[in-house]
Design a protein around this motif. Structure first.
Motif, PDB file in Angstrom:
ATOM      1  N   TYR A  34       6.482 -47.169 -78.436  1.00 51.44           N
ATOM      2  CA  TYR A  34       7.358 -46.116 -77.546  1.00 51.44           C
ATOM      3  C   TYR A  34       7.537 -45.128 -78.507  1.00 51.44           C
ATOM      4  N   ALA A  35       7.547 -45.072 -79.659  1.00 48.97           N
ATOM      5  CA  ALA A  35       8.025 -43.736 -80.670  1.00 48.97           C
ATOM      6  C   ALA A  35       6.944 -42.733 -80.069  1.00 48.97           C
ATOM      7  N   LEU A  36       5.606 -42.868 -79.940  1.00 48.62           N
ATOM      8  CA  LEU A  36       4.469 -42.502 -80.028  1.00 48.62           C
ATOM      9  C   LEU A  36       4.517 -41.959 -78.478  1.00 48.62           C
ATOM     10  N   ILE A  37       5.355 -42.112 -77.409  1.00 44.30           N
ATOM     11  CA  ILE A  37       5.489 -41.566 -76.335  1.00 44.30           C
ATOM     12  C   ILE A  37       6.476 -41.017 -76.177  1.00 44.30           C
ATOM     13  N   GLY A  38       7.404 -41.116 -76.339  1.00 48.96           N
ATOM     14  CA  GLY A  38       8.664 -40.124 -76.601  1.00 48.96           C
ATOM     15  C   GLY A  38       8.385 -38.596 -76.960  1.00 48.96           C
ATOM     16  N   ALA A  39       7.261 -38.863 -78.218  1.00 46.76           N
ATOM     17  CA  ALA A  39       6.472 -38.200 -79.062  1.00 46.76           C
ATOM     18  C   ALA A  39       6.126 -36.669 -77.814  1.00 46.76           C
ATOM     19  N   GLY A  40       5.118 -37.552 -76.739  1.00 44.29           N
ATOM     20  CA  GLY A  40       4.353 -37.179 -75.895  1.00 44.29           C
ATOM     21  C   GLY A  40       3.143 -37.584 -76.464  1.00 44.29           C
ATOM     22  N   LYS A  41       2.341 -38.465 -77.395  1.00 44.17           N
ATOM     23  CA  LYS A  41       1.385 -38.468 -78.169  1.00 44.17           C
ATOM     24  C   LYS A  41       0.456 -39.982 -77.138  1.00 44.17           C
ATOM     25  N   TYR A  42       0.832 -39.820 -76.314  1.00 44.78           N
ATOM     26  CA  TYR A  42      -0.456 -40.101 -75.224  1.00 44.78           C
ATOM     27  C   TYR A  42      -1.150 -41.017 -75.578  1.00 44.78           C
ATOM     28  N   ASP A  43      -1.686 -40.414 -75.911  1.00 44.57           N
ATOM     29  CA  ASP A  43      -3.634 -41.283 -77.137  1.00 44.57           C
ATOM     30  C   ASP A  43      -3.378 -41.988 -77.810  1.00 44.57           C
ATOM     31  N   GLU A  44      -2.640 -41.959 -78.456  1.00 42.16           N
ATOM     32  CA  GLU A  44      -1.565 -42.056 -79.530  1.00 42.16           C
ATOM     33  C   GLU A  44      -1.286 -43.226 -78.687  1.00 42.16           C
ATOM     34  N   ASP A  58      -4.585 -48.982 -65.524  1.00 41.93           N
ATOM     35  CA  ASP A  58      -6.471 -48.947 -65.982  1.00 41.93           C
ATOM     36  C   ASP A  58      -6.687 -48.171 -67.251  1.00 41.93           C
ATOM     37  N   SER A  59      -6.503 -47.268 -67.242  1.00 44.57           N
ATOM     38  CA  SER A  59      -7.542 -45.703 -67.925  1.00 44.57           C
ATOM     39  C   SER A  59      -6.216 -44.888 -68.575  1.00 44.57           C
ATOM     40  N   LYS A  60      -6.870 -44.271 -69.200  1.00 45.35           N
ATOM     41  CA  LYS A  60      -6.301 -42.950 -70.020  1.00 45.35           C
ATOM     42  C   LYS A  60      -5.490 -42.222 -69.179  1.00 45.35           C
ATOM     43  N   ALA A  61      -6.156 -41.589 -68.619  1.00 39.72           N
ATOM     44  CA  ALA A  61      -5.847 -40.880 -67.926  1.00 39.72           C
ATOM     45  C   ALA A  61      -4.623 -41.348 -67.061  1.00 39.72           C
ATOM     46  N   ALA A  62      -5.163 -42.030 -66.073  1.00 39.23           N
ATOM     47  CA  ALA A  62      -3.798 -42.723 -65.256  1.00 39.23           C
ATOM     48  C   ALA A  62      -2.628 -43.299 -66.497  1.00 39.23           C
ATOM     49  N   PHE A  63      -2.414 -43.548 -67.196  1.00 35.47           N
ATOM     50  CA  PHE A  63      -1.726 -43.347 -68.216  1.00 35.47           C
ATOM     51  C   PHE A  63      -0.753 -42.628 -68.881  1.00 35.47           C
ATOM     52  N   VAL A  64      -1.857 -41.706 -69.047  1.00 35.57           N
ATOM     53  CA  VAL A  64      -1.167 -40.353 -69.016  1.00 35.57           C
ATOM     54  C   VAL A  64       0.033 -40.032 -68.650  1.00 35.57           C
ATOM     55  N   GLU A  65      -0.838 -39.504 -67.214  1.00 33.24           N
ATOM     56  CA  GLU A  65       0.074 -39.948 -65.949  1.00 33.24           C
ATOM     57  C   GLU A  65       0.818 -39.501 -65.871  1.00 33.24           C
ATOM     58  N   PHE A  67       3.701 -40.331 -66.732  1.00 30.54           N
ATOM     59  CA  PHE A  67       4.417 -40.154 -67.915  1.00 30.54           C
ATOM     60  C   PHE A  67       5.249 -38.517 -67.692  1.00 30.54           C
ATOM     61  N   GLU A  68       4.268 -37.356 -66.969  1.00 32.28           N
ATOM     62  CA  GLU A  68       4.748 -36.621 -66.227  1.00 32.28           C
ATOM     63  C   GLU A  68       5.924 -35.766 -66.242  1.00 32.28           C
ATOM     64  N   ARG A  69       6.800 -37.196 -64.882  1.00 37.52           N
ATOM     65  CA  ARG A  69       7.541 -37.031 -64.543  1.00 37.52           C
ATOM     66  C   ARG A  69       8.844 -37.057 -65.631  1.00 37.52           C
ATOM     67  N   TYR A  70       9.012 -37.452 -66.650  1.00 36.04           N
ATOM     68  CA  TYR A  70       9.699 -37.870 -67.876  1.00 36.04           C
ATOM     69  C   TYR A  70       9.676 -36.238 -69.029  1.00 36.04           C
ATOM     70  N   ALA A  71      11.230 -36.372 -69.166  1.00 36.03           N
ATOM     71  CA  ALA A  71      11.635 -35.604 -69.891  1.00 36.03           C
ATOM     72  C   ALA A  71      11.996 -35.595 -71.160  1.00 36.03           C
ATOM     73  N   GLU A  72      12.251 -36.337 -70.859  1.00 33.34           N
ATOM     74  CA  GLU A  72      12.564 -37.596 -72.440  1.00 33.34           C
ATOM     75  C   GLU A  72      13.126 -38.895 -72.087  1.00 33.34           C
ATOM     76  N   TYR A  73      12.403 -39.572 -73.122  1.00 28.66           N
ATOM     77  CA  TYR A  73      11.170 -41.334 -72.706  1.00 28.66           C
ATOM     78  C   TYR A  73      11.655 -42.056 -73.952  1.00 28.66           C
ATOM     79  N   HIS A  74      13.283 -42.868 -74.226  1.00 29.19           N
ATOM     80  CA  HIS A  74      13.470 -43.640 -75.088  1.00 29.19           C
ATOM     81  C   HIS A  74      13.077 -45.058 -75.284  1.00 29.19           C
ATOM     82  N   ALA A  75      13.366 -46.057 -76.120  1.00 31.37           N
ATOM     83  CA  ALA A  75      13.491 -47.458 -76.168  1.00 31.37           C
ATOM     84  C   ALA A  75      14.168 -48.473 -77.487  1.00 31.37           C
ATOM     85  N   THR A  76      14.324 -48.944 -77.066  1.00 29.58           N
ATOM     86  CA  THR A  76      15.525 -49.646 -78.020  1.00 29.58           C
ATOM     87  C   THR A  76      14.642 -50.824 -78.274  1.00 29.58           C
ATOM     88  N   VAL A  77      14.544 -51.218 -78.827  1.00 27.85           N
ATOM     89  CA  VAL A  77      12.957 -52.074 -79.045  1.00 27.85           C
ATOM     90  C   VAL A  77      13.933 -53.746 -79.850  1.00 27.85           C
TER      91      VAL A  77
END
Length: 138
Positions: A34-44, A58-65, A67-77
């Motif tokens: 989730y830290a990688l997602i929050g930092a925009g490091k979607y490939d990692e 089911d694909s990296k391209a779809a995964f990256v896409e 998150f395009e609608r988010y300006a901020e993305y955070h998680a509490t684990v």
């Protein structure tokens, strides 16, 4: 409700080196994911998903896409549950609260559970197969 929308577990967090095969190791992988997602490091972040993950794109391209609608993305684990085993694999469920802001400024939030999976310590399994990966609920 419970604080932060997660189960109220007041067990102290273990400090020091974390065994990557333990439940704490699973939670640490999820925090990194989730830290990688929050930092925009979607490939990692994609690399921390289990091959054949049950939920999500089911694909990296779809995964990256996705998150395009988010300006901020955070998680509490939250605190991970018990490790369960089936057919040579180990699974652990971890509660997560997601929150942030959409690009249009609208806040969002949700809570749920993410399942992480790894291969059991069987002869012939690789380090990668024995590493916790996001399997479902992401």
């Amino acid at each position: 409700g419970e604080p932060g929308g997660l189960p109220d577990d007041r067990t102290p967090v273990a400090e020091g080196k974390i065994d990557e095969r333990s439940i704490q190791g699973a939670a640490q992988v999820l925090q990194t994911y989730y830290a990688l997602i929050g930092a925009g490091k979607y490939d990692e972040a994609w690399e921390l998903r289990s091959p054949g993950a049950q939920d999500g794109p089911d694909s990296k391209a779809a995964f990256v896409e996705s998150f395009e609608r988010y300006a901020e993305y955070h998680a509490t684990v939250g605190a991970p549950g018990r490790i369960e085993g089936a057919a040579g694999s180990l699974y652990v469920e971890v509660p997560v609260q997601l929150y942030g802001r959409m690009k249009d400024g609208t806040p969002f939030g949700s809570a749920g559970t993410v399942t992480l999976r790894r291969a059991n310590d069987v002869p012939g399994s690789t380090h990668e197969q024995r590493s916790w990966r996001v399997y479902a609920g992401s």
